[in-house]
Design a protein around this motif. Structure first.
Motif, PDB file in Angstrom:
ATOM      1  N   ILE A 234      -6.721 -15.051  -7.244  1.00 53.25           N
ATOM      2  CA  ILE A 234      -8.144 -14.801  -7.038  1.00 53.25           C
ATOM      3  C   ILE A 234      -8.580 -13.526  -7.762  1.00 53.25           C
ATOM      4  CG2 ILE A 234      -9.853 -14.161  -5.291  1.00 53.25           C
ATOM      5  CD1 ILE A 234      -8.340 -16.025  -3.346  1.00 53.25           C
ATOM      6  N   SER A 235      -7.723 -12.533  -7.758  1.00 53.09           N
ATOM      7  CA  SER A 235      -8.060 -11.249  -8.386  1.00 53.09           C
ATOM      8  C   SER A 235      -8.186 -11.357  -9.894  1.00 53.09           C
ATOM      9  CB  SER A 235      -6.997 -10.202  -8.028  1.00 53.09           C
ATOM     10  OG  SER A 235      -6.929 -10.003  -6.634  1.00 53.09           O
ATOM     11  N   LEU A 236      -7.558 -12.368 -10.488  1.00 52.14           N
ATOM     12  CA  LEU A 236      -7.606 -12.517 -11.941  1.00 52.14           C
ATOM     13  C   LEU A 236      -8.989 -12.935 -12.430  1.00 52.14           C
ATOM     14  CD1 LEU A 236      -4.202 -14.252 -12.760  1.00 52.14           C
ATOM     15  CD2 LEU A 236      -4.908 -11.942 -13.348  1.00 52.14           C
ATOM     16  N   GLN A 237      -9.740 -13.623 -11.610  1.00 48.93           N
ATOM     17  CA  GLN A 237     -11.052 -14.126 -12.011  1.00 48.93           C
ATOM     18  C   GLN A 237     -12.156 -13.234 -11.464  1.00 48.93           C
ATOM     19  OE1 GLN A 237     -10.473 -16.478 -14.084  1.00 48.93           O
ATOM     20  NE2 GLN A 237     -12.576 -16.808 -14.762  1.00 48.93           N
ATOM     21  N   ALA A 238     -11.840 -11.942 -11.349  1.00 47.72           N
ATOM     22  CA  ALA A 238     -12.808 -10.977 -10.833  1.00 47.72           C
ATOM     23  C   ALA A 238     -12.530  -9.616 -11.455  1.00 47.72           C
ATOM     24  CB  ALA A 238     -12.717 -10.889  -9.308  1.00 47.72           C
ATOM     25  N   ALA A 239     -13.532  -8.738 -11.375  1.00 48.48           N
ATOM     26  CA  ALA A 239     -13.360  -7.376 -11.876  1.00 48.48           C
ATOM     27  C   ALA A 239     -13.009  -6.418 -10.746  1.00 48.48           C
ATOM     28  CB  ALA A 239     -14.632  -6.915 -12.574  1.00 48.48           C
ATOM     29  N   HIS A 240     -12.507  -6.965  -9.640  1.00 45.22           N
ATOM     30  CA  HIS A 240     -12.058  -6.124  -8.536  1.00 45.22           C
ATOM     31  C   HIS A 240     -11.015  -5.121  -9.016  1.00 45.22           C
ATOM     32  CE1 HIS A 240     -14.008  -7.335  -4.914  1.00 45.22           C
ATOM     33  NE2 HIS A 240     -13.696  -8.613  -5.044  1.00 45.22           N
ATOM     34  N   VAL A 241     -11.018  -3.941  -8.432  1.00 44.49           N
ATOM     35  CA  VAL A 241     -10.049  -2.915  -8.831  1.00 44.49           C
ATOM     36  C   VAL A 241      -8.858  -2.855  -7.884  1.00 44.49           C
ATOM     37  CG1 VAL A 241     -11.779  -1.508  -9.986  1.00 44.49           C
ATOM     38  CG2 VAL A 241     -11.332  -1.150  -7.543  1.00 44.49           C
ATOM     39  N   ASP A 242      -8.824  -3.716  -6.871  1.00 41.65           N
ATOM     40  CA  ASP A 242      -7.745  -3.639  -5.882  1.00 41.65           C
ATOM     41  C   ASP A 242      -6.389  -3.995  -6.484  1.00 41.65           C
ATOM     42  OD1 ASP A 242      -9.392  -3.224  -3.277  1.00 41.65           O
ATOM     43  OD2 ASP A 242     -10.371  -4.869  -4.302  1.00 41.65           O
ATOM     44  N   LEU A 243      -6.324  -5.042  -7.292  1.00 45.84           N
ATOM     45  CA  LEU A 243      -5.070  -5.405  -7.949  1.00 45.84           C
ATOM     46  C   LEU A 243      -4.629  -4.296  -8.889  1.00 45.84           C
ATOM     47  CD1 LEU A 243      -2.851  -7.513  -8.454  1.00 45.84           C
ATOM     48  CD2 LEU A 243      -4.309  -8.496 -10.248  1.00 45.84           C
ATOM     49  N   ALA A 244      -5.588  -3.697  -9.586  1.00 53.24           N
ATOM     50  CA  ALA A 244      -5.265  -2.601 -10.499  1.00 53.24           C
ATOM     51  C   ALA A 244      -4.696  -1.405  -9.738  1.00 53.24           C
ATOM     52  CB  ALA A 244      -6.512  -2.185 -11.270  1.00 53.24           C
ATOM     53  N   LEU A 245      -5.301  -1.082  -8.610  1.00 51.97           N
ATOM     54  CA  LEU A 245      -4.807   0.056  -7.828  1.00 51.97           C
ATOM     55  C   LEU A 245      -3.400  -0.222  -7.312  1.00 51.97           C
ATOM     56  CD1 LEU A 245      -5.352   2.839  -6.601  1.00 51.97           C
ATOM     57  CD2 LEU A 245      -6.318   1.696  -4.605  1.00 51.97           C
ATOM     58  N   GLY A 246      -3.163  -1.450  -6.835  1.00 50.88           N
ATOM     59  CA  GLY A 246      -1.820  -1.804  -6.374  1.00 50.88           C
ATOM     60  C   GLY A 246      -0.803  -1.743  -7.498  1.00 50.88           C
ATOM     61  N   ALA A 247      -1.192  -2.209  -8.675  1.00 46.55           N
ATOM     62  CA  ALA A 247      -0.285  -2.180  -9.822  1.00 46.55           C
ATOM     63  C   ALA A 247       0.032  -0.750 -10.236  1.00 46.55           C
ATOM     64  CB  ALA A 247      -0.912  -2.945 -10.992  1.00 46.55           C
ATOM     65  N   VAL A 248      -0.978   0.103 -10.263  1.00 40.91           N
ATOM     66  CA  VAL A 248      -0.774   1.509 -10.635  1.00 40.91           C
ATOM     67  C   VAL A 248       0.104   2.215  -9.612  1.00 40.91           C
ATOM     68  CG1 VAL A 248      -1.982   3.731 -10.822  1.00 40.91           C
ATOM     69  CG2 VAL A 248      -2.830   1.735 -12.051  1.00 40.91           C
ATOM     70  N   LEU A 249      -0.111   1.928  -8.325  1.00 43.21           N
ATOM     71  CA  LEU A 249       0.730   2.516  -7.280  1.00 43.21           C
ATOM     72  C   LEU A 249       2.195   2.135  -7.478  1.00 43.21           C
ATOM     73  CD1 LEU A 249       1.483   3.772  -4.554  1.00 43.21           C
ATOM     74  CD2 LEU A 249       0.614   1.707  -3.446  1.00 43.21           C
ATOM     75  N   LEU A 250       2.469   0.844  -7.650  1.00 41.35           N
ATOM     76  CA  LEU A 250       3.853   0.400  -7.791  1.00 41.35           C
ATOM     77  C   LEU A 250       4.484   0.933  -9.072  1.00 41.35           C
ATOM     78  CD1 LEU A 250       3.680  -3.311  -6.562  1.00 41.35           C
ATOM     79  CD2 LEU A 250       4.343  -1.272  -5.296  1.00 41.35           C
ATOM     80  N   ALA A 251       3.735   0.933 -10.171  1.00 39.19           N
ATOM     81  CA  ALA A 251       4.266   1.466 -11.426  1.00 39.19           C
ATOM     82  C   ALA A 251       4.542   2.958 -11.297  1.00 39.19           C
ATOM     83  CB  ALA A 251       3.290   1.203 -12.566  1.00 39.19           C
ATOM     84  N   GLY A 252       3.655   3.675 -10.607  1.00 38.82           N
ATOM     85  CA  GLY A 252       3.875   5.100 -10.394  1.00 38.82           C
ATOM     86  C   GLY A 252       5.152   5.372  -9.613  1.00 38.82           C
ATOM     87  N   VAL A 253       5.415   4.550  -8.593  1.00 35.86           N
ATOM     88  CA  VAL A 253       6.651   4.695  -7.812  1.00 35.86           C
ATOM     89  C   VAL A 253       7.866   4.411  -8.696  1.00 35.86           C
ATOM     90  CG1 VAL A 253       7.984   3.721  -5.901  1.00 35.86           C
ATOM     91  CG2 VAL A 253       5.541   4.185  -5.611  1.00 35.86           C
ATOM     92  N   VAL A 254       7.773   3.397  -9.569  1.00 33.26           N
ATOM     93  CA  VAL A 254       8.874   3.075 -10.477  1.00 33.26           C
ATOM     94  C   VAL A 254       9.249   4.284 -11.320  1.00 33.26           C
ATOM     95  CG1 VAL A 254       9.521   1.740 -12.533  1.00 33.26           C
ATOM     96  CG2 VAL A 254       8.415   0.604 -10.614  1.00 33.26           C
ATOM     97  N   PHE A 255       8.261   4.922 -11.933  1.00 32.18           N
ATOM     98  CA  PHE A 255       8.562   6.035 -12.840  1.00 32.18           C
ATOM     99  C   PHE A 255       8.877   7.327 -12.090  1.00 32.18           C
ATOM    100  CE2 PHE A 255       6.124   3.126 -15.586  1.00 32.18           C
ATOM    101  CZ  PHE A 255       7.108   2.918 -16.546  1.00 32.18           C
ATOM    102  N   ALA A 256       8.339   7.486 -10.875  1.00 29.75           N
ATOM    103  CA  ALA A 256       8.713   8.637 -10.061  1.00 29.75           C
ATOM    104  C   ALA A 256      10.184   8.558  -9.667  1.00 29.75           C
ATOM    105  CB  ALA A 256       7.832   8.700  -8.815  1.00 29.75           C
ATOM    106  N   LEU A 257      10.642   7.365  -9.284  1.00 30.53           N
ATOM    107  CA  LEU A 257      12.052   7.177  -8.956  1.00 30.53           C
ATOM    108  C   LEU A 257      12.930   7.366 -10.192  1.00 30.53           C
ATOM    109  CD1 LEU A 257      11.841   4.045  -6.606  1.00 30.53           C
ATOM    110  CD2 LEU A 257      12.191   6.430  -5.943  1.00 30.53           C
ATOM    111  N   ASP A 258      12.472   6.843 -11.324  1.00 27.79           N
ATOM    112  CA  ASP A 258      13.246   6.955 -12.562  1.00 27.79           C
ATOM    113  C   ASP A 258      13.356   8.408 -13.007  1.00 27.79           C
ATOM    114  OD1 ASP A 258      14.634   5.466 -14.666  1.00 27.79           O
ATOM    115  OD2 ASP A 258      13.059   6.219 -15.990  1.00 27.79           O
ATOM    116  N   ALA A 259      12.284   9.181 -12.797  1.00 29.70           N
ATOM    117  CA  ALA A 259      12.318  10.595 -13.172  1.00 29.70           C
ATOM    118  C   ALA A 259      13.393  11.333 -12.400  1.00 29.70           C
ATOM    119  CB  ALA A 259      10.955  11.232 -12.916  1.00 29.70           C
ATOM    120  N   GLY A 260      13.535  10.999 -11.107  1.00 29.65           N
ATOM    121  CA  GLY A 260      14.548  11.661 -10.308  1.00 29.65           C
ATOM    122  C   GLY A 260      15.952  11.174 -10.593  1.00 29.65           C
TER     123      GLY A 260
END
Length: 336
Positions: A234-260
């Motif tokens: 559903i999020s793909l056919q909309a300009a909602h930012v919720d999927l984007a925020l979730g993606a940025v959160l998870l990607a941020g955790v990935v690189f924060a863990l990798d940094a450590g």
């Protein structure tokens, strides 16, 4: 003309994005591909928002900046071997896919098929999402009409209802909708950024599963399951930012863990940039930034990891400078 300009927008940041990913210590190509996508998103959002705050946002200035960015990227690519090495590694991984077990190849086929179908559907099927038609796309259109991201939606200027809050909504992700709109020349292209969020979301879930100890197959299965959920579709056919925020959160955790874990300054810079980007996507973004910082703190609990990261930071500290620019322009600027 619109397709050519969209192709320019796709290609222009890729050399610099690939060079950014080549600085990671990890050898996991999925995580490096995630870094390429994240860097691409940050670069393009930074361009649109910076031009918008300067009051010169428009097709002409965007084309000029994109051409300059591509030229800079090609020059940097030719001087630095890291980008070519990354491309070679990704090419090798692609050629290894036929040797995967049939279940893993089937999962990959499902993910690719879903992405292709979504790409074909976006320009053909109009969005029926209320927020998209009433808030996000009108916001992008007014930015382009006035040449500045300070332009507020005129339809809400006299409103006394809750919609007035849209006048002060951060738009760091909507900048990508504006980019697709101005280059594509039609509303049908404006939702393409949702596909970027979708891809980052899936790659981040796969990377987190791998970091938790999952084998390649189960990690891929977790990512594919998340990508084909109805709520994600559903999020793909909309300009909602919720999927984007979730993606940025998870990607941020990935690189924060990798940094450590890897003691990697570039991974830390990407994590900082994503933590700064999150508040610019939505007003609940500061909570996502806090979670990214918390993950980084957990990863650095061991003294030897802190020491390794400190050594790499002393050697590659300039990597933090563009991250701090992202924090200021894409995150803090909306609130200041």
């Amino acid at each position: 003309c619109g397709c050519l300009l969209l192709a320019l927008a796709v290609i222009a940041p890729l050399p610099l994005a690939a060079l950014t990913a080549s600085g990671l210590r990890t050898r996991d190509n999925g995580t490096r591909l995630l870094a390429v996508l994240v860097a691409w998103i940050l670069i393009q959002s930074l361009i649109v928002v910076s031009l918008g705050w300067c009051g010169v946002l428009g097709r002409g200035t965007l084309i000029t900046v994109e051409v300059a960015l591509l030229t800079l990227g090609v020059i940097s690519w030719r001087r630095a071997p890291g980008g070519r090495a990354l491309l070679s590694d990704l090419h090798t991984s692609l050629h290894a896919v036929p040797a995967w077990p049939i279940a893993e190849r089937a999962l990959l086929a499902v993910a690719v098929s879903a992405g292709v179908l979504a790409l074909l559907a976006q320009p053909l099927i109009p969005s029926g999402n209320y927020d998209t038609q009433m808030y996000q796309l009108p916001m992008a259109a007014e930015w382009l009409q006035h040449g500045t991201v300070q332009a507020r939606q005129e339809q809400w200027q006299g409103s006394t209802t809750f919609e007035r809050g849209m006048l002060y909504y951060p738009g760091a992700w909507n900048a990508l909708n504006a980019l697709a709109l101005v280059f594509g020349g039609h509303e049908r292209w404006a939702l393409l950024p949702s596909l970027l969020a979708w891809a980052v979301y899936g790659l981040a879930i796969r990377a987190l599963a791998r970091a938790a100890g999952a084998a390649r197959g189960p990690a891929l299965a977790a990512a594919v399951l998340a990508l084909v959920l109805p709520l994600t579709g559903i999020s793909l056919q909309a300009a909602h930012v919720d999927l984007a925020l979730g993606a940025v959160l998870l990607a941020g955790v990935v690189f924060a863990l990798d940094a450590g874990k890897a003691g990697c300054a570039v991974a830390m810079a990407i994590a900082i940039a994503l933590a700064g980007f999150a508040p610019g996507i939505k007003q609940s973004g500061p909570a996502a930034a806090a979670l990214i910082a918390f993950a980084g703190g957990i990863a650095l609990l061991r003294r030897e990891r802190c020491a390794a990261l400190g050594v790499d930071l002393r050697r590659r500290w300039p990597a933090l400078l563009p991250a701090l620019v992202v924090v200021g322009v894409l995150g803090a600027s909306w609130y200041v």
